[in-house]
Design a protein around this motif. Structure first.
Motif, PDB file in Angstrom:
ATOM      1  N   UNK A   1       0.827  -1.208   0.000  1.00  0.00           N
ATOM      2  CA  UNK A   1       0.000   0.000   0.000  1.00  0.00           C
ATOM      3  C   UNK A   1       0.862   1.261   0.000  1.00  0.00           C
ATOM      4  N   UNK A   2       1.959   1.224   0.761  1.00  0.00           N
ATOM      5  CA  UNK A   2       2.847   2.390   0.807  1.00  0.00           C
ATOM      6  C   UNK A   2       3.533   2.601  -0.540  1.00  0.00           C
ATOM      7  N   UNK A   3       3.970   1.512  -1.147  1.00  0.00           N
ATOM      8  CA  UNK A   3       4.604   1.623  -2.467  1.00  0.00           C
ATOM      9  C   UNK A   3       3.617   2.158  -3.496  1.00  0.00           C
ATOM     10  N   UNK A   4       2.380   1.657  -3.460  1.00  0.00           N
ATOM     11  CA  UNK A   4       1.354   2.114  -4.397  1.00  0.00           C
ATOM     12  C   UNK A   4       1.067   3.601  -4.201  1.00  0.00           C
ATOM     13  N   UNK A   5       0.978   4.027  -2.956  1.00  0.00           N
ATOM     14  CA  UNK A   5       0.710   5.442  -2.676  1.00  0.00           C
ATOM     15  C   UNK A   5       1.833   6.320  -3.209  1.00  0.00           C
ATOM     16  N   UNK A   6       3.084   5.868  -3.013  1.00  0.00           N
ATOM     17  CA  UNK A   6       4.225   6.647  -3.499  1.00  0.00           C
ATOM     18  C   UNK A   6       4.218   6.730  -5.017  1.00  0.00           C
ATOM     19  N   UNK A   7       3.914   5.620  -5.675  1.00  0.00           N
ATOM     20  CA  UNK A   7       3.876   5.612  -7.147  1.00  0.00           C
ATOM     21  C   UNK A   7       2.784   6.538  -7.681  1.00  0.00           C
ATOM     22  N   UNK A   8       1.599   6.434  -7.111  1.00  0.00           N
ATOM     23  CA  UNK A   8       0.480   7.281  -7.565  1.00  0.00           C
ATOM     24  C   UNK A   8       0.800   8.753  -7.336  1.00  0.00           C
ATOM     25  N   UNK A   9       1.337   9.072  -6.158  1.00  0.00           N
ATOM     26  CA  UNK A   9       1.653  10.463  -5.844  1.00  0.00           C
ATOM     27  C   UNK A   9       2.712  11.014  -6.796  1.00  0.00           C
TER      28      UNK A   9
END
Length: 558
Positions: free
Chosen positions: A357-365
């Motif tokens: 979830x943290x990796x996904x959030x960083x990628x989207x941001x």
């Protein structure tokens, strides 16, 4: 979760269009009402580039305002792109979870390709673009886990939906045929390929038949090969610009963030996510065809933009004018989107010690941050526009007596103060029942790319030479419309009876009659109805299969 997230992104991009008004920007033209004229059926002098789009709008705008139809289809196209990318990633990479699906949706919606095609006004191309991941997912189901007809129905529907324009259909057909290579114990490859080709052929009938009947394709289309070639962005060569999903030929149809060396940052972020995720996705055999297609979709337009590539394409289009659809090389980068989306989802599983979830959030941001001006209609450039009162008034007069219309000033593009600073395709041909004679000529960077309107060009020369009413009528001109501002001198020079005049339009009545045409309209209407039937058949077949499955109740326990 992922469909809702994709909808939020789509709305964030198109929010200004929710205001009353019409989409009117470069190639995007929407009007309150359009009609099934010869032009809408592809039987005019112009090449059939907007079929069956124009026919669909003619049908739909008889029920719903045409401006609402266009804006709804655009929003739906972007939403489908994100939702479809998330769905495709869920099928290929279930371990990526919701976070990976959201990254895939972000890659599909929040990228330079979407921004540039919006600014160019290619709303219908974006509808086809939004169908691509759904085509890939449907073919994946067929090859790996066939159902009882529903996957075929889905494949047929998405190919037909992408067929709103010729380019969209070609994109969808390529994705489908590449998907045939997916390994699996499902439907045989030949059967899958046959269904895809049959659906694509039926969907192509409107513009294939129009080209054959009207014989409008001309070798002059080769003149557009160089102006429409992919373009290098600041600090990036053509190859890297295309790899970053940018590089459209029109340097004015580019978001501000891609006009400086900041484009390097945006491209680096996107490629870092895609390349990192590709190392994981390549371990899945079912993902390899889409990743291979993405590589080709970047490399091929880059080669087409080189000196030898341009020379070869010019020779090809001169010999086979029907291949003029290849001229705009950057639009084929859309084929990279399904593979990029899958790779983006896979990137969230790369760092095992970091929560997905943290990796996904960083990628989207990161993806959102490097293209901030895609939000709010690409920085407020894609907005709703209101027509001055003259336009519906003139359309009503012409529609009451739909004789052929000639238009000044020359050319196909206009600059109206009330529509904003960007040029726009003349709205008149899509607003009246009558045939509007247009040359189709485009001026790009001081170079004129000639259109196919030979008769329209002759009429235009008569007008500019000050021909009288009798000569114009003999040439088959029923009305003359002068679109202001910027053409007041032309309006004064025409010694013709005035039916309407104000600060925006002048309408002259000439009285000429339309030429009689061979009975080709029934054939063209039939091809469009075949496409509509194909479009409707998919959901109907899927609903029938769902009812059959629902009717089978499990055996009660003994």
């Amino acid at each position: 979760m992922a469909p809702l997230y994709a909808l939020v992104l789509a709305v964030a991009v198109t929010a200004p269009l929710f205001a009353p008004g019409y989409l009117l920007l470069r190639d995007a033209v929407s009007t309150p009402r359009s009609y099934p004229t010869d032009a809408a059926l592809g039987l005019s002098e112009a090449a059939p580039r907007a079929l069956p789009q124009d026919f669909l709008l003619a049908v739909a705008s008889s029920v719903v305002d045409g401006g609402v139809v266009v804006k709804a289809l655009l929003v739906a196209g972007l939403w489908l792109a994100g939702w479809g990318a998330a769905r495709l990633s869920a099928v290929l990479l279930p371990d990526a979870g919701v976070g990976g699906q959201c990254v895939a949706a972000t890659v599909a919606i929040w990228n330079p390709y979407v921004a540039e095609r919006l600014l160019q006004g290619h709303w219908s191309l974006l509808v086809g673009y939004g169908c691509l991941p759904w085509v890939a997912a449907a073919m994946l189901r067929l090859r790996t886990a066939p159902g009882e007809g529903a996957p075929f129905a889905a494949l047929v529907f998405w190919i037909a939906a992408a067929g709103l324009t010729p380019t969209g259909l070609i994109l969808a057909a390529i994705v489908a045929l590449v998907g045939v290579a997916v390994p699996g114990a499902g439907r045989p490859r030949r059967q899958c390929a046959a269904v895809a080709l049959a659906a694509a052929t039926i969907s192509a009938l409107p513009w294939l038949t129009a080209a054959a009947l009207a014989q409008t394709l001309s070798p002059s289309q080769a003149a557009g090969v160089v102006p429409f070639a992919a373009r290098a962005e600041p600090g990036l060569g053509t190859l890297l610009s295309l790899a970053g999903l940018g590089g459209i030929w029109n340097s004015e149809a580019v978001p501000a963030s891609r006009t400086t060396t900041f484009a390097i940052v945006g491209t680096a972020v996107l490629l870092a996510i895609v390349v990192a995720g590709a190392t994981v996705a390549l371990r899945r055999p079912a993902a390899r065809p889409l990743l291979g297609l993405a590589a080709v979709a970047v490399a091929a337009p880059a080669l087409m933009a080189t000196g030898p590539g341009l020379a070869a394409l010019e020779a090809l289009v001169t010999a086979l004018p029907g291949l003029g659809v290849l001229r705009d090389g950057q639009k084929w980068v859309a084929l990279a989107m399904p593979g990029y989306a899958v790779a983006g989802a896979a990137a969230t599983t790369l760092l095992r010690r970091v929560p997905a979830a943290a990796t996904a959030l960083a990628c989207c941001a990161a993806l959102l941050a490097v293209l901030p001006d895609l939000a709010w209609g690409v920085g407020g450039q894609v907005v709703s526009v209101r027509y001055p009162a003259a336009w519906p008034a003139v359309a009503e007069l012409v529609n009451a007596d739909p004789r052929p219309v000639a238009v000044l000033p020359p050319g196909s593009m206009r600059r109206f103060e009330w529509a904003g600073p960007a040029p726009v395709l003349d709205p008149l041909p899509r607003w009246v029942r009558a045939e509007v004679r247009s040359t189709g000529d485009l001026t790009i960077g001081g170079r004129t790319v000639p259109g196919e309107g030979t008769h329209a060009r002759e009429v235009e020369q008569l007008l500019l030479a000050g021909a009288d009413q009798e000569r114009l009528a003999a040439a088959g001109v029923g009305w003359v419309v002068v679109e202001l501002p910027g053409t007041r001198s032309a309006a004064v020079d025409l010694d013709l009876p005035v039916s309407y005049r104000d600060d925006d339009l002048v309408l002259y009545r000439v009285g000429g009659e339309a030429e009689t045409r061979p009975g080709t309209r029934p054939v063209q209407v039939a091809t469009h109805l075949a496409w509509l039937a194909l479009l409707a058949a998919g959901p109907l077949a899927a609903a029938q299969a769902w009812r059959r499955r629902s009717a089978v109740s499990p055996e009660p326990p003994r």
